[in-house]
Design a protein around this motif. Sequence first.
Motif, PDB file in Angstrom:
ATOM      1  N   MET A  14       0.857  -1.189   0.000  1.00 63.12           N
ATOM      2  CA  MET A  14       0.000   0.000   0.000  1.00 63.12           C
ATOM      3  C   MET A  14       0.889   1.233   0.000  1.00 63.12           C
ATOM      4  O   MET A  14       1.980   1.212   0.567  1.00 63.12           O
ATOM      5  CB  MET A  14      -0.914  -0.016   1.228  1.00 63.12           C
ATOM      6  N   SER A  15       0.449   2.300  -0.639  1.00 63.91           N
ATOM      7  CA  SER A  15       1.292   3.474  -0.876  1.00 63.91           C
ATOM      8  C   SER A  15       1.920   4.048   0.386  1.00 63.91           C
ATOM      9  O   SER A  15       3.028   4.580   0.351  1.00 63.91           O
ATOM     10  CB  SER A  15       0.468   4.573  -1.576  1.00 63.91           C
ATOM     11  N   ASP A  16       1.272   3.921   1.528  1.00 64.45           N
ATOM     12  CA  ASP A  16       1.829   4.495   2.754  1.00 64.45           C
ATOM     13  C   ASP A  16       2.113   3.435   3.810  1.00 64.45           C
ATOM     14  O   ASP A  16       2.179   3.731   4.998  1.00 64.45           O
ATOM     15  CB  ASP A  16       0.877   5.544   3.343  1.00 64.45           C
ATOM     16  N   SER A  17       2.295   2.171   3.382  1.00 61.28           N
ATOM     17  CA  SER A  17       2.521   1.103   4.354  1.00 61.28           C
ATOM     18  C   SER A  17       3.958   0.637   4.323  1.00 61.28           C
ATOM     19  O   SER A  17       4.681   0.829   3.351  1.00 61.28           O
ATOM     20  CB  SER A  17       1.597  -0.093   4.062  1.00 61.28           C
ATOM     21  N   GLY A  18       4.374  -0.005   5.399  1.00 60.99           N
ATOM     22  CA  GLY A  18       5.696  -0.608   5.448  1.00 60.99           C
ATOM     23  C   GLY A  18       5.635  -2.025   4.931  1.00 60.99           C
ATOM     24  O   GLY A  18       4.627  -2.478   4.398  1.00 60.99           O
ATOM     25  N   ALA A  19       6.734  -2.725   5.092  1.00 65.46           N
ATOM     26  CA  ALA A  19       6.783  -4.104   4.630  1.00 65.46           C
ATOM     27  C   ALA A  19       5.828  -4.947   5.458  1.00 65.46           C
ATOM     28  O   ALA A  19       5.595  -4.706   6.625  1.00 65.46           O
ATOM     29  CB  ALA A  19       8.206  -4.662   4.759  1.00 65.46           C
ATOM     30  N   GLY A  20       5.271  -5.969   4.828  1.00 65.73           N
ATOM     31  CA  GLY A  20       4.342  -6.834   5.527  1.00 65.73           C
ATOM     32  C   GLY A  20       4.439  -8.263   5.033  1.00 65.73           C
ATOM     33  O   GLY A  20       5.307  -8.596   4.236  1.00 65.73           O
ATOM     34  N   PHE A  21       3.551  -9.087   5.487  1.00 62.86           N
ATOM     35  CA  PHE A  21       3.538 -10.497   5.114  1.00 62.86           C
ATOM     36  C   PHE A  21       2.505 -10.709   4.030  1.00 62.86           C
ATOM     37  O   PHE A  21       1.344 -10.369   4.189  1.00 62.86           O
ATOM     38  CB  PHE A  21       3.195 -11.358   6.324  1.00 62.86           C
ATOM     39  N   VAL A  63      -5.085 -29.424  -0.201  1.00 62.05           N
ATOM     40  CA  VAL A  63      -4.198 -28.288  -0.425  1.00 62.05           C
ATOM     41  C   VAL A  63      -5.007 -27.024  -0.127  1.00 62.05           C
ATOM     42  O   VAL A  63      -6.118 -26.850  -0.639  1.00 62.05           O
ATOM     43  CB  VAL A  63      -3.690 -28.241  -1.873  1.00 62.05           C
ATOM     44  N   VAL A  64      -4.482 -26.168   0.734  1.00 67.89           N
ATOM     45  CA  VAL A  64      -5.165 -24.924   1.093  1.00 67.89           C
ATOM     46  C   VAL A  64      -4.497 -23.772   0.362  1.00 67.89           C
ATOM     47  O   VAL A  64      -3.299 -23.550   0.497  1.00 67.89           O
ATOM     48  CB  VAL A  64      -5.112 -24.675   2.621  1.00 67.89           C
ATOM     49  N   VAL A  65      -5.277 -23.064  -0.437  1.00 67.31           N
ATOM     50  CA  VAL A  65      -4.773 -21.910  -1.185  1.00 67.31           C
ATOM     51  C   VAL A  65      -5.358 -20.656  -0.555  1.00 67.31           C
ATOM     52  O   VAL A  65      -6.577 -20.530  -0.423  1.00 67.31           O
ATOM     53  CB  VAL A  65      -5.166 -21.987  -2.675  1.00 67.31           C
ATOM     54  N   GLY A  66      -4.494 -19.741  -0.128  1.00 65.91           N
ATOM     55  CA  GLY A  66      -4.960 -18.534   0.539  1.00 65.91           C
ATOM     56  C   GLY A  66      -4.399 -17.270  -0.087  1.00 65.91           C
ATOM     57  O   GLY A  66      -3.341 -17.288  -0.720  1.00 65.91           O
ATOM     58  N   ALA A  67      -5.116 -16.173   0.073  1.00 62.62           N
ATOM     59  CA  ALA A  67      -4.651 -14.880  -0.427  1.00 62.62           C
ATOM     60  C   ALA A  67      -5.117 -13.778   0.511  1.00 62.62           C
ATOM     61  O   ALA A  67      -6.184 -13.877   1.126  1.00 62.62           O
ATOM     62  CB  ALA A  67      -5.190 -14.605  -1.836  1.00 62.62           C
ATOM     63  N   SER A  68      -4.286 -12.730   0.628  1.00 64.56           N
ATOM     64  CA  SER A  68      -4.654 -11.542   1.398  1.00 64.56           C
ATOM     65  C   SER A  68      -4.320 -10.311   0.585  1.00 64.56           C
ATOM     66  O   SER A  68      -3.392 -10.317  -0.215  1.00 64.56           O
ATOM     67  CB  SER A  68      -3.873 -11.510   2.729  1.00 64.56           C
ATOM     68  N   VAL A  69      -5.093  -9.260   0.784  1.00 64.32           N
ATOM     69  CA  VAL A  69      -4.911  -8.038   0.022  1.00 64.32           C
ATOM     70  C   VAL A  69      -5.289  -6.837   0.875  1.00 64.32           C
ATOM     71  O   VAL A  69      -6.187  -6.914   1.720  1.00 64.32           O
ATOM     72  CB  VAL A  69      -5.759  -8.074  -1.277  1.00 64.32           C
ATOM     73  N   ASN A  70      -4.585  -5.732   0.691  1.00 62.25           N
ATOM     74  CA  ASN A  70      -4.968  -4.463   1.332  1.00 62.25           C
ATOM     75  C   ASN A  70      -5.797  -3.643   0.352  1.00 62.25           C
ATOM     76  O   ASN A  70      -5.423  -3.526  -0.830  1.00 62.25           O
ATOM     77  CB  ASN A  70      -3.722  -3.659   1.714  1.00 62.25           C
ATOM     78  N   VAL A  71      -6.877  -3.108   0.847  1.00 67.04           N
ATOM     79  CA  VAL A  71      -7.767  -2.289  -0.022  1.00 67.04           C
ATOM     80  C   VAL A  71      -8.129  -1.018   0.736  1.00 67.04           C
ATOM     81  O   VAL A  71      -8.491  -1.059   1.927  1.00 67.04           O
ATOM     82  CB  VAL A  71      -9.047  -3.045  -0.408  1.00 67.04           C
ATOM     83  N   ARG A  72      -8.034   0.104   0.049  1.00 70.82           N
ATOM     84  CA  ARG A  72      -8.429   1.386   0.633  1.00 70.82           C
ATOM     85  C   ARG A  72      -9.671   1.896  -0.106  1.00 70.82           C
ATOM     86  O   ARG A  72      -9.753   1.842  -1.335  1.00 70.82           O
ATOM     87  CB  ARG A  72      -7.308   2.401   0.527  1.00 70.82           C
ATOM     88  N   PHE A  73     -10.624   2.382   0.700  1.00 71.75           N
ATOM     89  CA  PHE A  73     -11.874   2.888   0.146  1.00 71.75           C
ATOM     90  C   PHE A  73     -12.055   4.343   0.563  1.00 71.75           C
ATOM     91  O   PHE A  73     -11.596   4.773   1.625  1.00 71.75           O
ATOM     92  CB  PHE A  73     -13.075   2.089   0.683  1.00 71.75           C
ATOM     93  N   ALA A  74     -12.753   5.073  -0.293  1.00 70.02           N
ATOM     94  CA  ALA A  74     -13.209   6.423   0.037  1.00 70.02           C
ATOM     95  C   ALA A  74     -14.661   6.294   0.473  1.00 70.02           C
ATOM     96  O   ALA A  74     -15.490   5.735  -0.247  1.00 70.02           O
ATOM     97  CB  ALA A  74     -13.096   7.350  -1.160  1.00 70.02           C
ATOM     98  N   ALA A  75     -14.955   6.711   1.690  1.00 70.19           N
ATOM     99  CA  ALA A  75     -16.304   6.621   2.217  1.00 70.19           C
ATOM    100  C   ALA A  75     -17.061   7.896   1.889  1.00 70.19           C
ATOM    101  O   ALA A  75     -16.527   9.010   2.058  1.00 70.19           O
ATOM    102  CB  ALA A  75     -16.266   6.400   3.719  1.00 70.19           C
ATOM    103  N   LYS A  76     -18.284   7.733   1.401  1.00 69.94           N
ATOM    104  CA  LYS A  76     -19.067   8.902   0.980  1.00 69.94           C
ATOM    105  C   LYS A  76     -20.301   9.075   1.878  1.00 69.94           C
ATOM    106  O   LYS A  76     -20.934   8.121   2.262  1.00 69.94           O
ATOM    107  CB  LYS A  76     -19.528   8.738  -0.462  1.00 69.94           C
TER     108      LYS A  76
END
Length: 215
Positions: free
Chosen positions: A170-177, A202-215
């Motif tokens: 993420m544009s303003d985040s540090g390193a992560g897992f 077999v377990v397949v997993g994914a994670s993602v950071n998402v930023r939203f603009a709240a209106k």
Amino acid sequence: MKITVTGSAESRHAPSRATLPIVVTAEAPNARTATQWAEQTSHAVSSAIAQHETAGAVENWTRNPLTLSSHRPWTNDGTPGAPLYTAHVAYRITFTDFTALASLLEAVAGTEHVQLQDVAWELSEPELQEATDAVRVKAVKNAYDKALTYAGAAGIESIAYEEIADIGLMSDSGAGFEGKMLMRSAAPIHSDAAFEARPEDVVVGASVNVRFAAK
């Protein structure tokens, strides 16, 4: 208002192939004997693998060159003893037929100098890619649902995607897992014990950071 969340998802799949590591280890008071024992056992293991490969049950297999090492074990009086020599040969065999996998295990289990290690249950590359794409989509949807709940708690009715990034990017985040595929393996198998080659999901997993603009 900005809302930033992590979305996660995972799915479980029956494996389509299995990789079995086998290690041949022979120890003797002299290098020649250790080498001979390891080569004899290795020949028998290679022959058994080749039979299954000919039958089409083995996708691929590798055999590392024989290596030789030595060490001096300590005696009861605290002095170095006579040298012992250890010869190693390592295999990795990938099966697409689990019946053949069990057959090979039965053939080599209990064989002197053979050590059987954990079976790695896996998906084929196309299956893994398809599963990974699907959980990534679900991870984004999970992030949306989570952010919408947070927005509702704050009295906000709608949100809009602003940024999607892998964990740590993420544009303003540090390193992560970063989320990744997980492999579940069978319980350790030992040459002197009973065993069953039971496929595990077999377990397949994914994670993602998402930023939203709240209106």
